[in-house]
Scaffold this motif. Structure first.
Motif: not given
Ligand code: AMP
Length: 282
Positions: A3, A31, A53-55, A78-79, A82, A87, A90, A92
């Motif tokens: 993350i 998200g 992936v961006s949140v 979300d994590a 992913c 993924v 992430l 964030h």
């Protein structure tokens, strides 16, 4: 999965991955992930070596009085989702780092941004194009995926990437729907049981429009009316707009021919729901 909270770290990671010859795939989101988002992740995973992936719940795309503070946030969940999808990163970031004091630059796609959603939500797409430009600059992906669910947004982002000559391949992927065909959306969780049931009229409205075109109706207003009627039959829904447009410029079509897009926005209580369907007459 890492993350990543800082912009510099994300940039550095992306640079190293690129230098190692790996292809970076990117899925930008706000998200509260669902199967729609995950379908983008899965496709990108097939095409790229590394998935980012961006949140980021982007404050600049919410107008005054919109649901920024209520927008659902659950980074832990979300994590986990992913991780389950394989993924790699992430991303964030904090809003304060994305929009530091003195931030003064906006990115705007003229024309397309003023129509449909842009009319109902002035400034919305400026927020979207500004954050997408920033994210593409930070992550520098080879490929980035967006959903056809937000058809206007996808068209605007394609224009943005073309106009600013951003070095990325943009994918626009199909709408993922629930069992009753309602398009999945993070906002669906705001619906009461009754509103959720009523929202089933939205995909039925798209079907109705498709049906009348298949039956030979060639007046755009009649096609729009057929969809509108289905939604207006539901007292819990309120139409913001229903339009039959040319997918290239999002202008209303004057004849039912070629490729068209039926686009709509509907309120169920305070919750705004978007959907669309391609309609083709060959
Ligand atoms: P959001 O988190 O709502 O900003 O959405 C992030 C990305 O997921 C956007 O490119 C959306 O178009 C896409 N997306 C959202 N819902 C769906 C869906 N039901 N099917 C496919 N893509 C979706």
């Amino acid at each position: 999965m890492d993350i990543v909270r800082r912009i510099l770290s994300m940039r550095e990671i992306a640079r190293k991955e690129r230098e190692s010859g790996r292809k970076i795939g990117f899925v930008p989101t706000m998200g509260s992930l669902h199967e729609g988002h995950l379908s983008l992740v899965r496709r990108v995973k097939e095409l790229a070596d590394i998935v980012v992936v961006s949140v980021f719940v982007n404050p600049k795309q919410f107008g005054a009085g919109e649901d920024l503070s209520q927008y659902p946030r659950d980074i832990k969940r979300d994590a986990d989702l992913c991780i389950a999808e394989g993924v790699d990163y992430l991303f964030h970031p904090e809003p304060e780092e994305v929009y530091p004091d003195g931030h003064a630059t906006i990115v705007e796609v003229e024309g397309l941004s003023r129509k449909l959603e842009g009319k109902s939500r002035p400034g919305h797409f400026r927020g979207v194009t500004t954050i997408v430009a920033k994210m593409l600059n930070i992550v520098h992906p080879h490929v980035a995926a967006f959903g056809q669910k937000d058809a206007q947004q996808a068209a605007i982002i394609q224009r943005l990437v073309k106009d600013l000559m951003i070095d990325v391949e943009v994918l626009v992927l199909p709408i993922v729907r629930d069992e009753d065909e309602l398009a999945l959306s993070s906002r669906n969780r705001f619906l009461t049981v009754e509103q959720r049931r009523a929202a089933g009229a939205i995909p039925r409205a798209l079907q109705a429009a498709r049906h009348v075109v298949a039956e030979g109706i060639r007046d755009p207003e009649e096609v729009v009316a057929s969809a509108r009627e289905v939604i207006e039959a539901e007292p819990l829904l309120k139409v913001d707009y229903v339009e039959l447009v040319d997918p290239r410029d999002l202008n209303p079509v004057t004849a039912v021919e070629g490729e068209m897009l039926l686009v709509l926005a509907v309120y169920a209580g305070e919750t705004r729901l978007l959907d669309n369907a391609e309609i083709r007459v060959s």
